[in-house]
Design a protein around this motif. Structure first.
Motif, short mmCIF file in Angstrom:
data_model
loop_
_atom_site.label_atom_id
_atom_site.label_comp_id
_atom_site.label_asym_id
_atom_site.label_seq_id
_atom_site.Cartn_x
_atom_site.Cartn_y
_atom_site.Cartn_z
N LYS A 82 49.40 12.77 3.11
CA LYS A 82 49.01 11.69 4.01
C LYS A 82 47.93 12.17 4.97
CE LYS A 82 51.07 8.03 6.79
NZ LYS A 82 52.33 7.46 7.33
N PHE A 135 38.04 6.40 -9.31
CA PHE A 135 37.10 6.36 -8.20
C PHE A 135 37.70 7.05 -6.98
CE2 PHE A 135 34.66 3.62 -10.60
CZ PHE A 135 35.20 2.36 -10.81
N TYR A 180 37.23 6.36 -2.84
CA TYR A 180 36.66 5.55 -1.78
C TYR A 180 36.87 6.25 -0.44
CZ TYR A 180 36.27 1.60 -4.97
OH TYR A 180 35.93 0.79 -6.01
N GLN A 188 36.69 5.68 3.95
CA GLN A 188 36.58 4.77 5.10
C GLN A 188 36.44 5.61 6.36
OE1 GLN A 188 39.87 2.03 5.70
NE2 GLN A 188 38.47 0.51 6.51
N ARG A 215 33.49 -0.01 7.11
CA ARG A 215 34.18 -0.60 5.98
C ARG A 215 34.45 0.43 4.90
NH1 ARG A 215 30.69 -5.35 3.91
NH2 ARG A 215 30.22 -5.55 6.12
N LEU A 216 35.42 0.11 4.09
CA LEU A 216 35.75 0.93 2.94
C LEU A 216 34.58 0.92 1.97
CD1 LEU A 216 38.30 2.44 1.91
CD2 LEU A 216 38.91 0.35 0.70
N LEU A 221 32.61 2.88 -1.63
CA LEU A 221 32.74 3.74 -2.79
C LEU A 221 32.09 5.09 -2.51
CD1 LEU A 221 33.55 3.92 -5.82
CD2 LEU A 221 31.24 3.10 -6.34
N ARG A 232 32.33 8.04 -8.55
CA ARG A 232 32.99 7.52 -9.73
C ARG A 232 33.08 8.61 -10.79
NH1 ARG A 232 28.96 3.46 -11.81
NH2 ARG A 232 27.49 4.96 -10.97
N MET A 275 39.26 8.47 6.10
CA MET A 275 40.38 8.16 5.22
C MET A 275 39.83 8.09 3.80
SD MET A 275 43.61 7.50 5.88
CE MET A 275 45.06 6.82 5.09
N TYR A 292 40.60 7.32 -0.32
CA TYR A 292 41.49 6.65 -1.26
C TYR A 292 41.04 6.93 -2.69
CZ TYR A 292 42.93 3.80 2.75
OH TYR A 292 43.40 3.36 3.95
N PRO A 311 42.89 -3.67 -9.48
CA PRO A 311 42.71 -2.27 -9.06
C PRO A 311 43.96 -1.72 -8.41
CG PRO A 311 41.61 -3.76 -7.54
CD PRO A 311 42.12 -4.60 -8.67
N PHE A 315 45.18 1.37 -5.81
CA PHE A 315 44.77 2.38 -4.85
C PHE A 315 45.94 3.29 -4.51
CE2 PHE A 315 40.53 1.11 -3.45
CZ PHE A 315 40.44 -0.16 -3.97
N GLY A 316 45.61 4.56 -4.27
CA GLY A 316 46.59 5.46 -3.69
C GLY A 316 46.81 5.10 -2.24
N ARG A 317 47.78 5.75 -1.60
CA ARG A 317 48.12 5.42 -0.23
C ARG A 317 47.09 5.96 0.76
NH1 ARG A 317 53.02 9.26 1.97
NH2 ARG A 317 52.11 11.29 1.46
N GLY A 318 46.20 6.83 0.29
CA GLY A 318 45.18 7.35 1.17
C GLY A 318 45.55 8.68 1.81
N SER A 322 47.51 2.55 3.39
CA SER A 322 46.91 2.11 2.14
C SER A 322 46.69 0.61 2.12
CB SER A 322 47.80 2.51 0.97
OG SER A 322 47.14 2.25 -0.25
N TYR A 329 34.08 -1.16 -6.55
CA TYR A 329 34.27 -2.37 -5.77
C TYR A 329 33.55 -2.25 -4.44
CZ TYR A 329 38.09 -3.08 -9.02
OH TYR A 329 38.82 -3.24 -10.16
#
Lengths: 112, 120
Positions: A9, A34, A36, A38, A43-44, A46, A49, A84, A86, A100, A102-105, B42, B109
């Motif tokens: 985490k 991918f 990502y 933040q 904003r989140l 990319l 890849r 953060m 992801y 899609p 996503f992992g928990r980050g 998340s 995305y």
């Protein structure tokens, strides 16, 4: 069902130290993964890849099908890398919908 | 890559009221996704919005609480209805980066800037 696991985490390192953010996946097929990122108050977006085999901001990620992993690595962390992160799979189970996952980050903190 | 304009960026609402969040994409996209994100945590997918059909909701989310509209390929709204403090969160919209390929999803995305909702 597909799943993305980010076991950490929080990851805290000092500037100049190597960084590895872990990502493991479960997917019945050939995965496309991918990362990502933040940054604070942004904003989140990319980061990179798997399909393009690219290095962005010094980060790389290699798909290891044997270990079902897609870890994100950087040899020398910078303070501006604090963010953060992801890991994500772009679509759902084989033959299913394009949802899609996503992992928990993982929160990366780079100390000066 | 596509650019998504999301508004409002933040709002403070009274419990029992509703808020509609809008997302405008600068290009046509097949799918749009709506997420909820607790700060530093998340993303939880609320629903997938396809143009011309009803949204598909994930487990734990229902249309009466989170009605979604998708009138065309560049726009979508999410309404948070009959709000309670538990609805306080960041709401995000997302869409695949459109490319000249049916495999749009391989190009990742793009996300809106988020709506920070506080219900009091």
């Amino acid at each position: 069902a597909q799943r993305v696991t980010q076991p950490e985490k929080l990851l805290s390192v000092f500037k100049g130290a190597p960084v590895e953010l872990k990502c493991n996946y479960s997917y019945s097929g050939s995965p496309e993964l991918f990362w990502y990122v933040q940054y604070s108050r942004q904003r989140l977006q990319l980061l990179l890849r798997h399909i393009s085999r690219e290095s962005i901001k010094g980060f790389t990620a290699d798909l290891n099908k044997g270990e079902t992993s897609f870890h994100l690595k950087k040899p020398f962390a910078q303070e501006e890398d604090s963010a953060m992160y992801y890991c994500a799979l772009p679509w759902g189970p084989s033959g299913g919908s394009y949802i899609p996952t996503f992992g928990r980050g993982t929160s990366l903190i780079v100390h000066p | 890559s596509a650019v998504i304009s999301q508004k409002p960026s933040r709002d403070i609402c009274q419990r029992g009221t509703s808020l509609t969040i809008q997302c405008q994409v600068d290009s046509q996209v097949t799918m749009m996704f709506w997420y909820r994100q607790q700060p530093g945590q998340s993303l939880t997918l609320i629903a997938t919005a396809n143009q011309g059909s009803e949204a598909t909701y994930e487990s734990g989310f229902v249309i009466d609480k989170f009605p979604i509209s998708r009138p065309n390929l560049t726009f979508s709204t999410l309404t948070v209805s009959n709000m309670s403090p538990e609805d306080s969160s960041i709401y995000l919209c997302s869409a695949p980066n459109p490319q000249d390929s049916i495999l749009d999803l391989l190009y990742g995305y793009t996300f809106g800037s988020g709506t920070r909702l506080t219900v009091v």
